[in-house]
Design an enzyme around this catalytic site. Structure first.
Site, PDB file in Angstrom:
ATOM      1  N   VAL A 257      20.195   7.635  11.189  1.00 50.66           N
ATOM      2  CA  VAL A 257      19.803   6.765  10.084  1.00 50.66           C
ATOM      3  C   VAL A 257      19.705   7.708   8.892  1.00 50.66           C
ATOM      4  O   VAL A 257      18.807   8.533   8.826  1.00 50.66           O
ATOM      5  CB  VAL A 257      18.446   6.091  10.341  1.00 50.66           C
ATOM      6  CG1 VAL A 257      18.008   5.280   9.121  1.00 50.66           C
ATOM      7  CG2 VAL A 257      18.536   5.192  11.559  1.00 50.66           C
ATOM      8  N   PRO A 258      20.651   7.636   7.978  1.00 53.61           N
ATOM      9  CA  PRO A 258      20.843   8.732   7.011  1.00 53.61           C
ATOM     10  C   PRO A 258      19.792   8.778   5.913  1.00 53.61           C
ATOM     11  O   PRO A 258      20.065   8.473   4.760  1.00 53.61           O
ATOM     12  CB  PRO A 258      22.227   8.449   6.442  1.00 53.61           C
ATOM     13  CG  PRO A 258      22.431   6.980   6.622  1.00 53.61           C
ATOM     14  CD  PRO A 258      21.617   6.544   7.796  1.00 53.61           C
ATOM     15  N   CYS A 259      18.604   9.193   6.267  1.00 53.39           N
ATOM     16  CA  CYS A 259      17.545   9.256   5.267  1.00 53.39           C
ATOM     17  C   CYS A 259      17.840  10.347   4.248  1.00 53.39           C
ATOM     18  O   CYS A 259      17.286  10.345   3.159  1.00 53.39           O
ATOM     19  CB  CYS A 259      16.189   9.467   5.918  1.00 53.39           C
ATOM     20  SG  CYS A 259      16.187  10.641   7.250  1.00 53.39           S
ATOM     21  N   HIS A 260      18.750  11.280   4.592  1.00 48.97           N
ATOM     22  CA  HIS A 260      19.076  12.334   3.635  1.00 48.97           C
ATOM     23  C   HIS A 260      19.923  11.795   2.482  1.00 48.97           C
ATOM     24  O   HIS A 260      20.109  12.474   1.499  1.00 48.97           O
ATOM     25  CB  HIS A 260      19.831  13.456   4.349  1.00 48.97           C
ATOM     26  CG  HIS A 260      21.005  12.975   5.149  1.00 48.97           C
ATOM     27  ND1 HIS A 260      20.867  12.435   6.406  1.00 48.97           N
ATOM     28  CD2 HIS A 260      22.317  12.920   4.847  1.00 48.97           C
ATOM     29  CE1 HIS A 260      22.066  12.093   6.856  1.00 48.97           C
ATOM     30  NE2 HIS A 260      22.968  12.363   5.919  1.00 48.97           N
TER      31      HIS A 260
END
Length: 294
Positions: A257-260
């Site tokens: 889950v690409p929180c970056h």
DNA sequence: TAAATCAATCTTC
DNA sequence: GAAGATTGATTTA
């Protein structure tokens, strides 16, 4: 609960062992990015020769240190936000090869019901294991319904990572089982296996609001980014950008889950649960992956 | 002009 | 009530 001893398997990602040096370089860069440190000074800082560092970067990220350095600047991050740009501009800008397929890791997600969430993991059995990744040691947690958690830590901090993760679902039963997690690790960190025909199964365990935010994150393609406020808009609470930040910070499945890919509106990397340096590393790595796409 | 400060806003514990 | 991985306006050096 006893925190597990870290058991390292064979390095499944050939570039995994490079991360320690990369990390120190990125740290150095972000410390004094103002006066564009030279390849020589960076190499000296981490005890490498310029040529060696150059090679290492190219192997790890697919980018030269110079291009990589560009990729993590404020200026470049701002461009990731600009939704007017066609997806491949990042690759063009970095002066690499032309257009090509745009890969991303395909996932199917399933949210746990609010009722399930309230039990704080009660009745859930979670298998976990540590694996080498391009961004340090990854702690992976899975249930029979799919991937539930992924965190990063530097060697020596395994206990803290486990405490952090297991604290989110205190009532779950934890079993160390690398045979259960290894396939996930192999799949997630090997881009050649990011295919759509067999999506990665992921379970989102969180409050209703958090799950909506995480789903919005999943829609951001690789090599692109969104501002916290944009995500707030997308989920229908335009004024909640700050709450969105908090929810993203609580995301248990980092990287997948690409929180970056969430940035401040200015393009600034405002925060990252596993350290800003890691956020830079991941964004730079993604830029490199795109650039090497044919 | 950039950095520092402040209030408004929303979710979670 | 308090505390955030925010933002936009305002003020200061």
């Amino acid at each position: 609960m006893n925190a597990p001893a870290a058991i390292l398997e064979k390095d499944i990602t050939p570039q995994g062992g490079d991360y320690e040096v990369i990390r120190r370089v990125i740290e150095k860069i972000s410390l004094d990015y103002r006066d564009q440190p030279s390849l020589e000074s960076l190499a000296e800082e981490v005890g490498e020769t310029p040529g060696g560092l150059q090679k290492l970067f190219t192997r790890w990220a697919g980018l030269s240190p110079k291009t990589f350095l560009q990729a993590v600047t404020l200026d470049h991050a701002r461009k990731l936000l600009d939704s007017g740009l066609p997806l491949l501009d990042t690759a063009y800008e970095l002066g690499m090869s032309g257009p090509g397929r745009l890969h991303d890791l395909f996932v199917t997600h399933e949210a746990m019901s609010p009722g399930d969430y309230k039990t704080r993991g009660g009745g859930l059995t979670i298998s976990y294991g540590y694996h080498i990744s391009p961004f340090g040691l990854a702690l992976i947690m899975v249930t029979d319904r799919g991937l539930a958690g992924l965190s990063f830590n530097d060697p020596g901090d395994e206990r803290a990572a486990f405490a952090d993760m297991s604290g989110r679902w205190p009532n779950a039963t934890y079993v160390e089982d690398m045979s259960a997690t290894a396939p996930y690790a192999a799949r997630i960190f090997d881009r050649s296996r990011w295919c759509s025909d067999q999506p990665l199964r992921v379970v989102l365990i969180g409050t209703d609001f958090q799950v909506r935010v995480w789903q919005a994150l999943l829609k951001i393609p690789m090599g692109r980014a969104r501002a916290y406020s944009e995500i707030a808009n997308e989920i229908g609470s335009p004024a909640a950008s700050r709450a969105v930040g908090a929810a993203i910070g609580a995301n248990p499945i980092s990287f997948v889950v690409p929180c970056h890919r969430a940035l401040g509106k200015s393009g600034a990397l405002t925060g990252y649960h596993w350290g800003l340096t890691r956020k830079r590393a991941i964004l730079g790595w993604e830029a490199g992956q795109l650039a090497t796409d044919r």
